[in-house]
Design a protein around this motif. Structure first.
Motif, PDB file in Angstrom:
ATOM      1  N   PRO A   1       4.573  15.291  15.300  1.00 48.11           N
ATOM      2  CA  PRO A   1       3.331  14.881  14.642  1.00 48.11           C
ATOM      3  C   PRO A   1       3.517  14.804  13.131  1.00 48.11           C
ATOM      4  CG  PRO A   1       3.201  17.151  15.361  1.00 48.11           C
ATOM      5  CD  PRO A   1       4.481  16.600  15.894  1.00 48.11           C
ATOM      6  N   LEU A   2       2.654  14.020  12.494  1.00 42.92           N
ATOM      7  CA  LEU A   2       2.691  13.924  11.037  1.00 42.92           C
ATOM      8  C   LEU A   2       2.316  15.259  10.435  1.00 42.92           C
ATOM      9  CD1 LEU A   2       0.957  10.473  10.475  1.00 42.92           C
ATOM     10  CD2 LEU A   2       3.387  10.984  10.372  1.00 42.92           C
ATOM     11  N   ARG A   3       2.729  15.480   9.202  1.00 42.59           N
ATOM     12  CA  ARG A   3       2.415  16.737   8.530  1.00 42.59           C
ATOM     13  C   ARG A   3       0.917  16.903   8.379  1.00 42.59           C
ATOM     14  NH1 ARG A   3       5.856  16.969   3.172  1.00 42.59           N
ATOM     15  NH2 ARG A   3       4.163  15.609   2.606  1.00 42.59           N
ATOM     16  N   ALA A   4       0.458  18.125   8.469  1.00 38.98           N
ATOM     17  CA  ALA A   4      -0.969  18.411   8.351  1.00 38.98           C
ATOM     18  C   ALA A   4      -1.375  18.747   6.924  1.00 38.98           C
ATOM     19  CB  ALA A   4      -1.341  19.563   9.274  1.00 38.98           C
ATOM     20  N   VAL A   5      -0.433  18.782   6.002  1.00 42.64           N
ATOM     21  CA  VAL A   5      -0.768  19.096   4.614  1.00 42.64           C
ATOM     22  C   VAL A   5      -1.135  17.817   3.882  1.00 42.64           C
ATOM     23  CG1 VAL A   5       0.688  21.154   4.497  1.00 42.64           C
ATOM     24  CG2 VAL A   5       1.649  18.943   3.917  1.00 42.64           C
ATOM     25  N   PRO A   6      -2.018  17.907   2.905  1.00 42.04           N
ATOM     26  CA  PRO A   6      -2.397  16.695   2.176  1.00 42.04           C
ATOM     27  C   PRO A   6      -1.195  16.089   1.464  1.00 42.04           C
ATOM     28  CG  PRO A   6      -3.796  18.547   1.581  1.00 42.04           C
ATOM     29  CD  PRO A   6      -2.720  19.069   2.451  1.00 42.04           C
ATOM     30  N   VAL A   7      -1.113  14.764   1.523  1.00 45.04           N
ATOM     31  CA  VAL A   7      -0.044  14.052   0.819  1.00 45.04           C
ATOM     32  C   VAL A   7      -0.680  12.933   0.008  1.00 45.04           C
ATOM     33  CG1 VAL A   7       1.764  14.546   2.488  1.00 45.04           C
ATOM     34  CG2 VAL A   7       0.348  12.542   2.808  1.00 45.04           C
ATOM     35  N   GLN A   8       0.048  12.424  -0.927  1.00 45.72           N
ATOM     36  CA  GLN A   8      -0.460  11.320  -1.726  1.00 45.72           C
ATOM     37  C   GLN A   8      -0.590  10.079  -0.847  1.00 45.72           C
ATOM     38  OE1 GLN A   8       2.243  10.920  -4.969  1.00 45.72           O
ATOM     39  NE2 GLN A   8       1.446  12.722  -6.040  1.00 45.72           N
ATOM     40  N   ARG A   9      -1.491   9.179  -1.196  1.00 43.52           N
ATOM     41  CA  ARG A   9      -1.744   8.000  -0.367  1.00 43.52           C
ATOM     42  C   ARG A   9      -0.499   7.157  -0.168  1.00 43.52           C
ATOM     43  NH1 ARG A   9      -7.718   5.662  -1.409  1.00 43.52           N
ATOM     44  NH2 ARG A   9      -8.779   7.615  -1.059  1.00 43.52           N
ATOM     45  N   LYS A  10       0.298   6.994  -1.215  1.00 42.57           N
ATOM     46  CA  LYS A  10       1.515   6.178  -1.089  1.00 42.57           C
ATOM     47  C   LYS A  10       2.443   6.785  -0.042  1.00 42.57           C
ATOM     48  CE  LYS A  10       1.505   4.496  -5.840  1.00 42.57           C
ATOM     49  NZ  LYS A  10       2.227   4.517  -7.113  1.00 42.57           N
ATOM     50  N   THR A  11       2.596   8.108  -0.089  1.00 39.66           N
ATOM     51  CA  THR A  11       3.459   8.792   0.863  1.00 39.66           C
ATOM     52  C   THR A  11       2.897   8.670   2.272  1.00 39.66           C
ATOM     53  OG1 THR A  11       3.986  10.367  -0.888  1.00 39.66           O
ATOM     54  CG2 THR A  11       4.637  10.970   1.326  1.00 39.66           C
ATOM     55  N   ALA A  12       1.582   8.769   2.417  1.00 37.64           N
ATOM     56  CA  ALA A  12       0.954   8.651   3.731  1.00 37.64           C
ATOM     57  C   ALA A  12       1.182   7.266   4.302  1.00 37.64           C
ATOM     58  CB  ALA A  12      -0.533   8.956   3.632  1.00 37.64           C
ATOM     59  N   ARG A  13       1.065   6.227   3.485  1.00 37.88           N
ATOM     60  CA  ARG A  13       1.312   4.857   3.956  1.00 37.88           C
ATOM     61  C   ARG A  13       2.748   4.703   4.446  1.00 37.88           C
ATOM     62  NH1 ARG A  13      -1.287   2.299  -1.168  1.00 37.88           N
ATOM     63  NH2 ARG A  13      -3.468   2.706  -0.725  1.00 37.88           N
ATOM     64  N   LYS A  14       3.697   5.264   3.663  1.00 39.48           N
ATOM     65  CA  LYS A  14       5.112   5.174   4.063  1.00 39.48           C
ATOM     66  C   LYS A  14       5.328   5.868   5.404  1.00 39.48           C
ATOM     67  CE  LYS A  14       7.138   5.042  -0.559  1.00 39.48           C
ATOM     68  NZ  LYS A  14       7.955   5.787  -1.533  1.00 39.48           N
ATOM     69  N   LEU A  15       4.719   7.024   5.587  1.00 39.62           N
ATOM     70  CA  LEU A  15       4.875   7.755   6.837  1.00 39.62           C
ATOM     71  C   LEU A  15       4.294   6.959   8.008  1.00 39.62           C
ATOM     72  CD1 LEU A  15       4.029  11.402   5.717  1.00 39.62           C
ATOM     73  CD2 LEU A  15       6.255  10.544   6.432  1.00 39.62           C
ATOM     74  N   ARG A  16       3.128   6.339   7.808  1.00 35.52           N
ATOM     75  CA  ARG A  16       2.516   5.538   8.872  1.00 35.52           C
ATOM     76  C   ARG A  16       3.403   4.355   9.237  1.00 35.52           C
ATOM     77  NH1 ARG A  16      -2.422   4.809   6.092  1.00 35.52           N
ATOM     78  NH2 ARG A  16      -3.146   6.905   5.850  1.00 35.52           N
ATOM     79  N   ARG A  17       3.940   3.697   8.225  1.00 36.35           N
ATOM     80  CA  ARG A  17       4.816   2.540   8.482  1.00 36.35           C
ATOM     81  C   ARG A  17       6.044   2.977   9.277  1.00 36.35           C
ATOM     82  NH1 ARG A  17       4.488   0.389   2.451  1.00 36.35           N
ATOM     83  NH2 ARG A  17       2.384  -0.433   2.526  1.00 36.35           N
TER      84      ARG A  17
ATOM     85  N   SER B   1       6.331   5.570  11.293  1.00 41.31           N
ATOM     86  CA  SER B   1       5.967   5.937  12.667  1.00 41.31           C
ATOM     87  C   SER B   1       5.647   4.708  13.503  1.00 41.31           C
ATOM     88  CB  SER B   1       4.804   6.921  12.694  1.00 41.31           C
ATOM     89  OG  SER B   1       3.649   6.305  12.186  1.00 41.31           O
ATOM     90  N   GLU B   2       5.044   3.668  12.873  1.00 42.15           N
ATOM     91  CA  GLU B   2       4.732   2.437  13.596  1.00 42.15           C
ATOM     92  C   GLU B   2       6.004   1.666  13.924  1.00 42.15           C
ATOM     93  OE1 GLU B   2       1.971   0.458  11.056  1.00 42.15           O
ATOM     94  OE2 GLU B   2       0.342   1.870  11.516  1.00 42.15           O
ATOM     95  N   ALA B   3       7.005   1.753  13.038  1.00 42.67           N
ATOM     96  CA  ALA B   3       8.247   1.029  13.256  1.00 42.67           C
ATOM     97  C   ALA B   3       9.057   1.632  14.402  1.00 42.67           C
ATOM     98  CB  ALA B   3       9.082   1.028  11.976  1.00 42.67           C
ATOM     99  N   ASN B   4       8.905   2.934  14.610  1.00 38.39           N
ATOM    100  CA  ASN B   4       9.673   3.595  15.682  1.00 38.39           C
ATOM    101  C   ASN B   4       8.962   3.361  16.958  1.00 38.39           C
ATOM    102  OD1 ASN B   4      11.573   4.583  13.932  1.00 38.39           O
ATOM    103  ND2 ASN B   4      10.441   6.467  13.541  1.00 38.39           N
TER     104      ASN B   4
END
Length: 136
Positions: free
Chosen positions: A115-131, A133-136
């Motif tokens: 699962p993605l981290r549950a701690v707050p991250v900056q929006r740019k970092t969150a977008r990168k993480l979503r991309r 996870s979607e690519a995998n």
């Protein structure tokens, strides 16, 4: 404010504890006494009164996670054999009172991706993480 007394010698910790207990004025809380330098006399009294034993500690010892005390058991203690029967019967009673087993439901499947981290991250970092996870 938190105050730690671990580095103080045993006698000083006991004095501070006694002061706190006396200040609290709780009738059911007692502060045990200690005896210095008369261990043999105390042990003889323990045996005479048919007590289980005594604990010896260094008066200048600090509080550590490693045991700094010695338990001296009374070899003539008459309750030592029967007490295991008491504990065993108590444990048997507890087993009878155990909660009923939980209903057996199938466990959820183990996710393939962590699962993605549950701690707050900056929006740019969150977008990168979503991309990612979607690519995998």
């Amino acid at each position: 404010m938190t105050v730690t007394l671990r580095q103080l010698p045993l006698i000083e910790r006991k004095e501070k504890l006694r002061a706190v207990i006396e200040k609290s004025a709780l009738p059911d809380v007692l502060c045990g006494k200690y005896i210095e330098a008369r261990g043999v006399d105390l042990f003889n009294e323990v045996v005479r009164r048919n007590l289980e034993g005594m604990v010896a500690k260094r008066s200048n010892g600090i509080y550590t996670t490693v045991s700094g005390w010695l338990k001296v058991k009374n070899p003539l203690y008459t309750q030592s054999e029967r007490r295991y029967e008491v504990f065993d019967s108590f444990a048997a009673q507890q087993r009878k009172r155990e909660l009923p087993p939980l209903p057996k439901k199938p466990l959820p499947p183990i996710p393939k991706k962590p699962p993605l981290r549950a701690v707050p991250v900056q929006r740019k970092t969150a977008r990168k993480l979503r991309r990612r996870s979607e690519a995998n």
